[in-house]
Design an enzyme around this catalytic site. Sequence first.
Site, PDB file in Angstrom:
ATOM      1  N   GLY A 143     -12.764  -6.715   5.060  1.00 20.67           N
ATOM      2  CA  GLY A 143     -11.741  -7.127   5.998  1.00 20.67           C
ATOM      3  C   GLY A 143     -10.399  -6.846   5.375  1.00 20.67           C
ATOM      4  O   GLY A 143     -10.321  -6.628   4.178  1.00 20.67           O
ATOM      5  N   THR A 144      -9.364  -6.838   6.200  1.00 19.68           N
ATOM      6  CA  THR A 144      -8.012  -6.605   5.694  1.00 19.68           C
ATOM      7  C   THR A 144      -7.562  -5.186   5.996  1.00 19.68           C
ATOM      8  O   THR A 144      -8.369  -4.266   6.060  1.00 19.68           O
ATOM      9  CB  THR A 144      -7.899  -6.810   4.170  1.00 19.68           C
ATOM     10  OG1 THR A 144      -8.135  -8.175   3.862  1.00 19.68           O
ATOM     11  CG2 THR A 144      -6.518  -6.468   3.644  1.00 19.68           C
ATOM     12  N   THR A 145      -6.268  -5.037   6.161  1.00 18.87           N
ATOM     13  CA  THR A 145      -5.637  -3.726   6.137  1.00 18.87           C
ATOM     14  C   THR A 145      -4.407  -3.820   5.251  1.00 18.87           C
ATOM     15  O   THR A 145      -3.579  -4.708   5.430  1.00 18.87           O
ATOM     16  CB  THR A 145      -5.208  -3.273   7.546  1.00 18.87           C
ATOM     17  OG1 THR A 145      -6.338  -3.291   8.415  1.00 18.87           O
ATOM     18  CG2 THR A 145      -4.642  -1.865   7.508  1.00 18.87           C
ATOM     19  N   LYS A 192      -1.749 -11.622   0.705  1.00 10.10           N
ATOM     20  CA  LYS A 192      -2.353 -10.402   0.164  1.00 10.10           C
ATOM     21  C   LYS A 192      -1.320  -9.493  -0.491  1.00 10.10           C
ATOM     22  O   LYS A 192      -1.640  -8.395  -0.929  1.00 10.10           O
ATOM     23  CB  LYS A 192      -3.065  -9.634   1.281  1.00 10.10           C
ATOM     24  CG  LYS A 192      -4.091 -10.478   2.040  1.00 10.10           C
ATOM     25  CD  LYS A 192      -4.680  -9.708   3.195  1.00 10.10           C
ATOM     26  CE  LYS A 192      -5.583 -10.598   4.037  1.00 10.10           C
ATOM     27  NZ  LYS A 192      -6.167  -9.867   5.173  1.00 10.10           N
ATOM     28  N   SER A 217     -10.798  -2.680   5.744  1.00 11.18           N
ATOM     29  CA  SER A 217     -11.611  -2.269   6.887  1.00 11.18           C
ATOM     30  C   SER A 217     -10.798  -1.573   7.966  1.00 11.18           C
ATOM     31  O   SER A 217     -11.331  -0.785   8.742  1.00 11.18           O
ATOM     32  CB  SER A 217     -12.323  -3.493   7.479  1.00 11.18           C
ATOM     33  OG  SER A 217     -11.379  -4.500   7.813  1.00 11.18           O
TER      34      SER A 217
END
Length: 224
Positions: A6-8, A39, A138
Site C-alpha cells: 500500500g502507499t504511493t 510517510k 502499490s
Amino acid sequence: MDVMKGTTTVGLICDDAVILATDKRASLGNLVADKEAKKLYKIDDYIAMTIAGSVGDAQAIVRLLIAEAKLYKMRTGRNIPPLACATLLSNILHSSRMFPFLTQIIIGGYDLLEGAKLFSLDPLGGMNEEKTFTATGSGSPIAYGVLEAGYDRDMSVEEGIKLALNALKSAMERDTFSGNGISLAVITKDGVKIFEDEEIEKILDSMKAKPKKKTTKRSRRKSK
C-alpha cells in the site's frame, strides 16, 4: 518478494531542487488502519525521505538515519551528504538481507557542492541514483504514467510540485491502498521545507482552476 503493500510515494528533481510527496493512508490488509500516517520524514537539514512497506521496519530505519546524521554532524561539524546517507542505508539494508526490512525508500537531498540528489533503495540494499524521478508503493504504476507524461528536467519548482501532486492524486483515485491526503516536501540549497496541509490544499485548489476558453466568432455563430 512483494513489498508494495500500500502507499504511493514519488520523488523528482527539477530546477536544482528535489520534490518528495506521499499519500497518508496506512493499510492492514483490506482495512484502512490509519488516515493520517506519516510517510515523509526530515532526516537532516538538507535530507528527507519517504517510506513504503512495513511501518515498523520503516520507522526503525528513520530513527537510525536521524541518529547517524546527528552523529556525523557532531564528529565533522558538517551535514551528512545525501550520497553518504543513501550509501549508509544501502549498507544497513544489505547487511540485513537474510532478514530484510520490508520497505522501499526514497531519499532526496541537496548537496551544497553537487546540487540536488535523489536515490531509491530496495529492501535488500539495492541503491539507484535517480536523475529524473521515481515512485514506490502499490500506486507507483499509476504515478509513473503521470510522471512520464509530464516530466521536464528544466521545469520550475512550482511546476514540479504540481506534477508530483498530480501523480499522487491519480494514484489515490485508482489505487485502493492509497489516499487520505498528501504530504509534500521541497529540498533546495535553503534546506528542507515540509508543507502544511493548508499550503497543499491551496496549491490543489489553484490546480483545479481552469482558464476560461476564448470565445471565437465561429463559436458565437453556433450558439445563436
